[in-house]
Design an enzyme around this catalytic site. Structure first.
Site, mmCIF file in Angstrom:
data_model
loop_
_atom_site.group_PDB
_atom_site.id
_atom_site.type_symbol
_atom_site.label_atom_id
_atom_site.label_comp_id
_atom_site.label_asym_id
_atom_site.label_seq_id
_atom_site.Cartn_x
_atom_site.Cartn_y
_atom_site.Cartn_z
ATOM 1 N N CYS A 1 36.032 -7.483 -30.913
ATOM 2 C CA CYS A 1 35.592 -7.123 -29.567
ATOM 3 C C CYS A 1 34.115 -6.738 -29.548
ATOM 4 O O CYS A 1 33.693 -5.852 -30.301
ATOM 5 C CB CYS A 1 36.431 -5.959 -29.058
ATOM 6 S SG CYS A 1 35.852 -5.248 -27.510
ATOM 7 N N TYR B 1 31.624 -13.681 -19.813
ATOM 8 C CA TYR B 1 33.014 -13.596 -19.384
ATOM 9 C C TYR B 1 33.192 -14.165 -17.977
ATOM 10 O O TYR B 1 34.187 -14.828 -17.682
ATOM 11 C CB TYR B 1 33.486 -12.144 -19.419
ATOM 12 C CG TYR B 1 33.746 -11.622 -20.806
ATOM 13 C CD1 TYR B 1 35.021 -11.653 -21.363
ATOM 14 C CD2 TYR B 1 32.713 -11.081 -21.579
ATOM 15 C CE1 TYR B 1 35.267 -11.173 -22.636
ATOM 16 C CE2 TYR B 1 32.944 -10.611 -22.858
ATOM 17 C CZ TYR B 1 34.218 -10.651 -23.383
ATOM 18 O OH TYR B 1 34.454 -10.185 -24.647
#
Length: 348
Positions: free
Chosen positions: A48, A179
């Site tokens: 992440c 994203y």
């Protein structure tokens, strides 16, 4: 495989859920959570980018002895990140199989995303905070009593306004924009994110052409925040998220800047390319329905000379680089071809 619980998906465009548990751990304890060595556990995942920030800052500041770290595996389901890297599937300190359990200890029926990084209070087993931005700022500004000798000033008071000004665009148009492009539900929303992303990368290239670091002449929070996206760009975002105007390795200034940071102790030695690719390609079945993880690209090019020393600046200012990571926290060499047996950058 279920969707990433750190994000919210809508019909047309991607929206990140930023409603965090925002309690702070402070040096004076006025928050109710005083800084104490050994009391808290940072739960992160190497896959992440938001958690990678906390891993880097903790390492640069030498907080390993005061703030332990638990690492979740690179994949998860709709319920939670899991501790499947540990031999018995339980975090060895918290003794839980899923990070969700610590969120539920804090708030039964916790309704939002189970995200990393999270700092957990070991005695109670409950999450104190998952506010990724504030976590790293407080590690720099509130945990000073436990910084290693020679720790860098990542958030110097005189530069904080500029750090936040630069970082605001980096967050909106780079960190989050990849994203927005990758999870776009319409051509229009994808096009908007795509063009905003590459306009910001062009702006960063111009800013970094004549200066070694984003703010000042040493590494700061601003560099950490940008680096974790750049490290994932060619392995993931270029293909998986359709951010494909050009690879990072085809943007000369940013590519040299990224390699400079990667080869600086505390940055590249936290990067696990295998886990990064496995997370995105396996978890995001909306984007990659087969779950097939690509073999490429060749990542040994991160070890090539960058030439940024000619711009001056010193990564740690008057401080010193961190030593090798603790044995249990080293990235396996088969997951990052540039590291040696001690988990340090060794070149190609």
């Amino acid at each position: 495989m279920a969707k990433d619980t750190s994000t919210a998906y809508v019909e047309e465009s991607f929206q990140r859920d930023t409603r965090y548990l925002d309690d702070r751990i402070t040096s004076d304890g006025n928050s109710g959570w005083p800084v104490e060595a050994g009391r808290y556990r940072l739960v992160a995942a190497r896959a992440c980018p938001w958690a990678n920030r906390a891993i880097i800052v903790r390492r640069l500041l030498g907080l390993e002895g005061a703030l332990s770290m638990g690492l979740a595996g690179p994949t998860h389901d709709a319920n939670s990140w899991t501790f499947d890297l540990d031999p018995d599937g339980l975090d060895p300190v918290l003794r839980i199989p899923r990070l969700k359990d610590a969120y539920e200890k804090r708030q039964p029926g916790y309704p939002r995303g189970i995200t990393v990084p999270a700092i957990v209070d070991i005695p109670t087993g409950q999450v104190v905070t998952n506010d990724f931005k504030q976590i790293t700022v407080d590690l720099s500004a509130q945990w000073t009593a436990f910084h290693r000798e020679g720790a860098p000033q990542l958030y110097p008071e005189a530069l904080r306004e500029e750090i936040e000004e630069v970082s605001e665009r980096v967050y909106r148009d780079v960190n989050n924009a990849v994203y927005e492009a990758g999870f776009a539900g319409t051509q229009e929303s994808y096009d908007e994110a795509y063009h905003r992303l590459f306009a910001a990368l062009d702006w960063l290239s111009e800013r970094l052409e004549g200066r070694r670091y984003l703010v000042g002449d040493t590494v700061t929070e601003a560099d950490v925040r940008l680096f974790t996206t750049l490290a994932r760009f060619d392995p993931v975002y270029h293909g998986h998220f359709k951010c494909n105007r050009s690879k990072l390795s085809e943007m000369p200034v940013l590519w040299a800047y990224a390699r400079d940071l990667f080869q600086t102790p505390g940055f590249g030695d936290t990067i696990d390319f295998a886990q990064i690719k496995r997370h995105y390609y396996v978890v995001h079945r909306d984007v990659n329905p087969t779950g097939v993880v690509p073999d490429g690209p060749d990542l040994s090019n991160w070890a090539t000379p960058h030439g940024r020393e000619a711009l001056g600046g010193r990564p740690f200012g008057d401080g010193t680089p961190p030593g090798p990571p603790p044995e249990g926290e080293r990235v396996p060499t088969e997951h990052n071809p540039t590291l040696d047996a001690e988990g340090m950058f060794a070149g190609a």
